[in-house]
Scaffold this motif. Structure first.
Motif, PDB file in Angstrom:
ATOM      1  N   VAL A   1      31.301  57.824  45.769  1.00 44.03           N
ATOM      2  CA  VAL A   1      31.009  56.541  46.173  1.00 44.03           C
ATOM      3  C   VAL A   1      32.211  55.749  46.043  1.00 44.03           C
ATOM      4  CG1 VAL A   1      29.834  54.403  45.928  1.00 44.03           C
ATOM      5  CG2 VAL A   1      28.635  56.506  45.709  1.00 44.03           C
ATOM      6  N   LEU A   2      32.639  55.118  47.282  1.00 43.26           N
ATOM      7  CA  LEU A   2      33.749  54.091  46.939  1.00 43.26           C
ATOM      8  C   LEU A   2      33.222  52.383  47.348  1.00 43.26           C
ATOM      9  CD1 LEU A   2      36.895  53.487  47.115  1.00 43.26           C
ATOM     10  CD2 LEU A   2      36.667  53.648  49.796  1.00 43.26           C
ATOM     11  N   GLU A   3      33.720  51.878  46.344  1.00 43.44           N
ATOM     12  CA  GLU A   3      33.731  50.403  46.221  1.00 43.44           C
ATOM     13  C   GLU A   3      34.821  49.538  45.949  1.00 43.44           C
ATOM     14  OE1 GLU A   3      31.796  49.761  41.710  1.00 43.44           O
ATOM     15  OE2 GLU A   3      30.595  49.616  43.310  1.00 43.44           O
ATOM     16  N   GLY A   4      34.639  48.302  46.306  1.00 42.95           N
ATOM     17  CA  GLY A   4      35.883  47.557  46.190  1.00 42.95           C
ATOM     18  C   GLY A   4      35.915  45.949  46.372  1.00 42.95           C
ATOM     19  N   SER A   5      37.021  45.542  46.561  1.00 42.86           N
ATOM     20  CA  SER A   5      36.999  44.075  46.913  1.00 42.86           C
ATOM     21  C   SER A   5      38.135  43.828  47.707  1.00 42.86           C
ATOM     22  CB  SER A   5      37.093  43.380  45.529  1.00 42.86           C
ATOM     23  OG  SER A   5      38.086  43.249  44.923  1.00 42.86           O
TER      24      SER A   5
ATOM     25  N   GLY B   1      46.129  33.064  52.563  1.00 39.68           N
ATOM     26  CA  GLY B   1      47.011  32.787  53.625  1.00 39.68           C
ATOM     27  C   GLY B   1      47.297  33.854  54.153  1.00 39.68           C
ATOM     28  N   SER B   2      48.762  34.138  54.116  1.00 38.90           N
ATOM     29  CA  SER B   2      49.108  35.279  54.938  1.00 38.90           C
ATOM     30  C   SER B   2      49.137  36.548  53.947  1.00 38.90           C
ATOM     31  CB  SER B   2      50.442  35.168  55.405  1.00 38.90           C
ATOM     32  OG  SER B   2      51.594  34.709  54.242  1.00 38.90           O
ATOM     33  N   ARG B   3      48.619  36.704  52.851  1.00 39.20           N
ATOM     34  CA  ARG B   3      48.687  37.829  52.043  1.00 39.20           C
ATOM     35  C   ARG B   3      47.313  38.378  52.043  1.00 39.20           C
ATOM     36  NH1 ARG B   3      53.009  40.281  51.369  1.00 39.20           N
ATOM     37  NH2 ARG B   3      52.325  41.012  49.102  1.00 39.20           N
ATOM     38  N   LEU B   4      47.230  39.499  51.763  1.00 44.21           N
ATOM     39  CA  LEU B   4      46.027  40.511  51.801  1.00 44.21           C
ATOM     40  C   LEU B   4      46.016  41.422  50.589  1.00 44.21           C
ATOM     41  CD1 LEU B   4      43.204  40.845  53.206  1.00 44.21           C
ATOM     42  CD2 LEU B   4      44.329  42.970  54.200  1.00 44.21           C
ATOM     43  N   ARG B   5      45.061  41.381  49.700  1.00 48.44           N
ATOM     44  CA  ARG B   5      44.699  42.391  48.547  1.00 48.44           C
ATOM     45  C   ARG B   5      43.318  43.184  48.330  1.00 48.44           C
ATOM     46  NH1 ARG B   5      44.989  39.736  42.541  1.00 48.44           N
ATOM     47  NH2 ARG B   5      47.232  39.653  43.225  1.00 48.44           N
ATOM     48  N   ILE B   6      43.645  44.435  48.513  1.00 47.60           N
ATOM     49  CA  ILE B   6      42.449  45.378  48.640  1.00 47.60           C
ATOM     50  C   ILE B   6      42.549  46.219  47.149  1.00 47.60           C
ATOM     51  CG2 ILE B   6      41.270  47.085  49.825  1.00 47.60           C
ATOM     52  CD1 ILE B   6      43.138  46.237  52.421  1.00 47.60           C
ATOM     53  N   THR B   7      41.417  46.017  46.489  1.00 47.63           N
ATOM     54  CA  THR B   7      41.113  46.775  45.367  1.00 47.63           C
ATOM     55  C   THR B   7      40.058  48.023  45.684  1.00 47.63           C
ATOM     56  OG1 THR B   7      41.840  44.847  43.837  1.00 47.63           O
ATOM     57  CG2 THR B   7      40.623  46.746  42.840  1.00 47.63           C
ATOM     58  N   GLY B   8      40.160  49.117  45.307  1.00 46.83           N
ATOM     59  CA  GLY B   8      39.219  50.228  45.663  1.00 46.83           C
ATOM     60  C   GLY B   8      39.096  51.057  44.247  1.00 46.83           C
ATOM     61  N   GLN B   9      37.957  51.460  43.984  1.00 44.86           N
ATOM     62  CA  GLN B   9      37.629  52.568  42.947  1.00 44.86           C
ATOM     63  C   GLN B   9      36.590  53.433  43.496  1.00 44.86           C
ATOM     64  OE1 GLN B   9      36.001  49.825  39.857  1.00 44.86           O
ATOM     65  NE2 GLN B   9      34.155  49.256  40.777  1.00 44.86           N
ATOM     66  N   LEU B  10      36.906  54.618  43.341  1.00 49.66           N
ATOM     67  CA  LEU B  10      36.229  55.875  43.528  1.00 49.66           C
ATOM     68  C   LEU B  10      35.366  56.303  42.425  1.00 49.66           C
ATOM     69  CD1 LEU B  10      35.813  57.952  45.825  1.00 49.66           C
ATOM     70  CD2 LEU B  10      37.511  59.049  44.775  1.00 49.66           C
TER      71      LEU B  10
ATOM     72  N   TRP C   1      39.209  57.137  40.229  1.00 50.09           N
ATOM     73  CA  TRP C   1      40.433  56.623  40.697  1.00 50.09           C
ATOM     74  C   TRP C   1      40.154  55.001  40.882  1.00 50.09           C
ATOM     75  CZ3 TRP C   1      40.375  54.236  45.645  1.00 50.09           C
ATOM     76  CH2 TRP C   1      41.401  53.862  46.069  1.00 50.09           C
ATOM     77  N   VAL C   2      41.339  54.253  40.556  1.00 45.06           N
ATOM     78  CA  VAL C   2      41.162  52.733  40.806  1.00 45.06           C
ATOM     79  C   VAL C   2      42.545  52.301  41.090  1.00 45.06           C
ATOM     80  CG1 VAL C   2      40.660  50.494  39.671  1.00 45.06           C
ATOM     81  CG2 VAL C   2      39.417  52.411  38.925  1.00 45.06           C
ATOM     82  N   GLU C   3      42.647  51.644  42.430  1.00 44.62           N
ATOM     83  CA  GLU C   3      43.959  51.258  42.652  1.00 44.62           C
ATOM     84  C   GLU C   3      43.849  50.001  43.460  1.00 44.62           C
ATOM     85  OE1 GLU C   3      46.330  54.492  43.767  1.00 44.62           O
ATOM     86  OE2 GLU C   3      48.059  53.222  44.389  1.00 44.62           O
ATOM     87  N   ARG C   4      45.083  49.058  43.272  1.00 48.93           N
ATOM     88  CA  ARG C   4      45.224  47.766  44.096  1.00 48.93           C
ATOM     89  C   ARG C   4      46.261  48.145  44.916  1.00 48.93           C
ATOM     90  NH1 ARG C   4      46.202  42.718  40.651  1.00 48.93           N
ATOM     91  NH2 ARG C   4      48.294  43.618  40.503  1.00 48.93           N
TER      92      ARG C   4
END
Length: 593
Positions: free
Chosen positions: A268-272, A277-286, A296-299
């Protein structure tokens, strides 16, 4: 008796059931019954009485309670769940008795000591989506009780409740400062129905949490997750659960192990997602769903215009963890960019919820948004194909600007979509679906969809359309296989009725009338307004020799001689199949051949 007055009144209704009742009974029938009886006597019934509720009826695993005050109903529900949490402290997970509670307010019908009506049905359906140990409120109940009861709630958004025509917004009560799903996070293995794991690595991508300051950006987070699902689905070595099933967990705090059991996946993959503004941050954890262990966890961070590169990085990292044989180079070759214009992309994302509503006004709103997207990017395949589907729905339903206009627009857009994105499975499948609705040669559409499924074997929507194309072209056994594959990839789909009706029609054509009737009846319960279900069920009853039942059913659903059902003669290519259903409908409606 004619003229007898029906008693009605406004009330708050509380519906409750025991989560995992079958599992508990299977493990210890006598012990479970004894504990449940004691809990009701010493805890539940006294709490209801203290809040002036009337127990309308009880079953072995649930109860229905009426309150004159909504405040009393919600206070009672919260009180029961908090006391149950204390009662379960120290009890092994496998032996815990936990309730799910739904509350709605509205008009009820009183018949002696029982109550009926939409208010009751809604409360029961809300109870069905509540979590073990949790309380779920309708939007009406939440708005009326807000500020009057000391609770906080999570917005679950619009929910598709079984046998309730319109989407209903629902709210989850937080208990003890945490989500009411706290008990769910520790729910015992085996609580939900488990699906067998596929014979290759399998994954579900849950909706990502929107951490942006603007709650309106939910659509962006949802669209990004859909693109990650699409990117992963392009790999033949993966079994990827469809978006519709993954998104049934949106807004819920769930046990990842239970998600794995319910969807039949290993990972299962979940995240935020956070957009500022013009920036994007994606955090995911498997997460390994069998153990709950984080693999696995990474930003990932970058400029907003780099959103597609960020999506690719997430998909690449996840696929690499699951299957070391997948190389980044293969991922980059498979990951086509749908558009470089973020404005068009946003418009497309905003249109998707309207398209999925499949009603006249939402479709009209989707058309406006999609036309704007295409004006910005005339070669945007997914938007072109979605717009073609909208016009084909207008054609079938008699909406829009007339059959001839809607048909022509749908055909032109579908072909433009395929030319713009010939290697994108979603685009090609949606274009094929639009053309099937518009009466295109199914043999041509088979080639389109087969090619799309070769590129994306985990595309549940593609398998659904392939099933319908095979149904229309006279290949019922193959069609059933494809409907079943679609359901396996999307086991929690809200489109289940469309699969069931297709399978029922295929059994009818075999002819396996008993099986066809059973499947069509199940579809009818899911979606009573689906015209094809009604037509084929009436014909099936007639072909089975249940003529009086067929005629009563046809009359009840306004299926008369010379009606719209005659279009069936143009829908199916096999002449024997056409005659089989038409002859049954002639019998059911009393029309002479």
């Amino acid at each position: 008796m004619a003229g007898e007055r029906v008693e009605r009144r406004l009330a708050a209704v509380l519906a409750a059931d025991v989560a995992g009742h079958g599992r508990l009974m299977g493990a210890d029938v006598e012990g479970t019954l004894a504990r449940l009886k004691e809990i009701r006597k010493t805890l539940v019934n006294t709490t209801i009485a203290a809040h002036r509720g009337r127990i309308v009826k009880t079953t072995t695993d649930g109860m229905l309670v009426e309150f004159g005050s909504l405040v009393d109903a919600v206070s009672c529900a919260v009180g029961v769940q908090r006391e149950m949490a204390e009662n379960n402290a120290g009890v092994p997970q496998t032996r815990r008795i936990e309730f799910r509670i739904g509350v709605h307010v509205g008009e009820i019908i009183i018949d002696e000591n029982d109550i009926f009506g939409d208010c009751v049905n809604t409360a029961v359906r809300l109870q069905g989506i509540a979590e073990p140990g949790g309380v779920c409120l309708s939007d009406d109940a939440y708005r009326q009780v807000r500020g009057k009861v000391d609770i906080a709630c999570d917005d679950l958004g619009p929910q598709a409740l079984k046998n309730i025509a319109e989407l209903m917004r629902a709210w989850r009560v937080k208990l003890g400062g945490e989500s009411s799903a706290g008990a769910q996070a520790a729910s015992p293995a085996g609580q939900g129905p488990a699906l067998a794991l596929p014979d290759k690595p399998s994954i579900a991508v849950l909706p990502f949490q929107n951490l942006s300051a603007d709650p309106e950006q939910d659509y962006f987070a949802d669209g990004l997750v859909e693109d990650i699902i699409t990117a992963l689905s392009r790999f033949k070595s993966l079994f990827v659960i469809a978006r519709n099933s993954s998104f049934t967990y949106k807004g819920r705090a769930v046990d990842i192990r239970q998600v794995g059991r319910e969807l039949g996946v290993r990972y299962v993959l979940e995240g935020s997602v956070q957009k500022a503004g013009s920036r994007l941050r994606i955090t995911g954890q498997l997460i390994d769903a069998s153990t709950g262990f984080h693999l696995w966890v990474e930003r990932f961070e970058g400029a907003l215009e780099e959103v597609f590169e960020l999506q690719d990085k997430v998909a690449s990292s996840v696929a690499g963890i699951i299957d070391p044989l997948l190389l980044d180079a293969e991922i980059k070759l498979a990951a086509d960019r749908p558009t470089a214009d973020m404005s068009a992309y946003n418009l497309y994302l905003r249109a998707l919820p309207h398209i999925r509503a499949w009603a006249r006004e939402p479709i009209a709103e989707a058309i406006v948004l999609l036309e704007q997207a295409i004006e910005r990017d005339p070669q945007y395949g997914p938007a072109l194909a979605s717009l073609a589907l909208c016009h084909s729905q207008n054609f079938l339903s008699g909406w829009g600007e007339g059959a001839a206009v809607e048909s022509e627009r749908g055909r032109v857009l579908a072909r433009r979509a395929r030319e713009a994105a010939p290697d994108d499975p979603m685009t090609v499948t949606s274009a094929a679906g639009a053309l099937l609705n518009l009466g295109e040669d199914p043999n041509l559409l088979k080639r389109w969809v087969d090619g799309a499924l070769a590129r994306n074997p985990s595309h549940a929507f593609g398998w659904l359309w392939s099933g319908w194309i095979r149904t229309v072209s006279g290949e019922p056994d193959l069609a059933i296989e494809h409907f079943e594959m679609s359901l396996r990839l999307d086991p929690r789909t809200m489109r289940r009725a469309f699969h069931l009706t297709g399978m029922g029609i295929c059994h009818f054509f075999q002819p396996r009338f008993d099986k066809a009737a059973a499947v069509l009846e199940a579809s009818f319960l899911e979606l009573p307004t689906y015209t094809l279900t009604l037509w084929f069920l009436a014909s099936c009853y007639a072909q089975m020799g249940r003529l009086s039942e067929a005629r009563e059913f046809a009359a009840r659903h306004a299926i008369g001689p010379g009606g719209p059902w005659l279009v069936i003669g143009q829908m199916f290519t096999n002449p024997e199949h056409r005659e089989l259903v038409l002859s049954g409908l002639r019998l059911a409606t009393g029309e002479r051949a």
